[in-house]
Design a protein around this motif. Structure first.
Motif, mmCIF file in Angstrom:
data_model
loop_
_atom_site.group_PDB
_atom_site.id
_atom_site.type_symbol
_atom_site.label_atom_id
_atom_site.label_comp_id
_atom_site.label_asym_id
_atom_site.label_seq_id
_atom_site.Cartn_x
_atom_site.Cartn_y
_atom_site.Cartn_z
ATOM 1 N N LEU A 1 -5.302 6.188 -2.005
ATOM 2 C CA LEU A 1 -4.452 5.066 -1.639
ATOM 3 C C LEU A 1 -4.286 4.139 -2.840
ATOM 4 N N THR B 1 -1.162 1.335 5.593
ATOM 5 C CA THR B 1 -0.695 2.707 5.441
ATOM 6 C C THR B 1 -1.551 3.608 6.330
ATOM 7 N N TRP C 1 -10.364 -3.233 0.743
ATOM 8 C CA TRP C 1 -9.709 -2.292 1.652
ATOM 9 C C TRP C 1 -10.402 -2.411 3.007
ATOM 10 N N TYR D 1 -7.058 0.967 -6.219
ATOM 11 C CA TYR D 1 -7.005 2.302 -5.650
ATOM 12 C C TYR D 1 -8.205 2.531 -4.721
ATOM 13 N N CYS E 1 -2.692 0.163 -3.974
ATOM 14 C CA CYS E 1 -2.263 -1.159 -3.528
ATOM 15 C C CYS E 1 -1.739 -1.911 -4.744
ATOM 16 N N TYR F 1 -4.946 1.816 7.019
ATOM 17 C CA TYR F 1 -5.710 1.207 5.941
ATOM 18 C C TYR F 1 -4.925 0.046 5.341
ATOM 19 N N VAL G 1 -3.536 6.729 7.670
ATOM 20 C CA VAL G 1 -4.292 7.901 7.231
ATOM 21 C C VAL G 1 -4.736 8.645 8.491
ATOM 22 N N GLY H 1 -0.918 6.996 1.957
ATOM 23 C CA GLY H 1 -1.434 7.524 3.212
ATOM 24 C C GLY H 1 -0.747 8.826 3.597
ATOM 25 N N GLU I 1 0.831 -1.198 0.000
ATOM 26 C CA GLU I 1 0.000 0.000 0.000
ATOM 27 C C GLU I 1 0.872 1.257 0.000
ATOM 28 N N SER I 2 0.304 2.322 -0.537
ATOM 29 C CA SER I 2 0.961 3.625 -0.490
ATOM 30 C C SER I 2 -0.107 4.707 -0.583
#
Length: 124
Positions: A20, A118, A36, A80, A22, A94, A120, A9, A6-7
């Motif tokens: 986000l 990640t 998610w 996403y 994945c 998340y 949030v 956040g 994941e990225s």
């Protein structure tokens, strides 16, 4: 071995947006479901949204309907989560999850693979 990363956040003010991502690797996803989930401090992990790789059918938790949108890019094996109108109660870690052989599910136990999560954070 399936890997999910994941990225996206971060810290955002209430009313703001984040997206986000994945990225899935280790196999080609042409079927199954991606989900998610999120986990706030002191709370259980909960379902947020899910999408099927084939057909792009989606499901959402009531708490995020109309604000969050899940989508996927089959060519990139990436899912996403577009989050708009964020609220402080959306603050959580998340997680992305994969269910290679099943349809959409709200249940954590139905998903076989998980990302590392990640953070949030939504400030008021």
């Amino acid at each position: 071995q399936v890997q999910l990363v994941e990225s996206g956040g971060g810290l955002v003010q209430a009313g703001g947006s984040l997206r986000l991502s994945c990225a899935a690797s280790g196999r080609t996803f042409s079927s199954g479901t991606m989900g998610w989930f999120r986990q706030a401090p002191g709370k259980e992990r909960e379902f947020v949204a899910a999408i099927t790789w084939s057909g792009g059918r989606t499901s959402y938790a009531d708490s995020v309907k109309g604000r969050f949108t899940i989508s996927r890019d089959n060519a990139k094996n990436t899912v996403y989560l577009q989050m708009n109108s964020l609220k402080p109660e959306d603050t959580a870690v998340y997680y992305c999850a994969a269910r290679p052989w099943g349809s959409r599910s709200y249940y954590l136990s139905d998903y076989d693979y998980w990302g590392q999560g990640t953070q949030v954070t939504v400030s008021s």
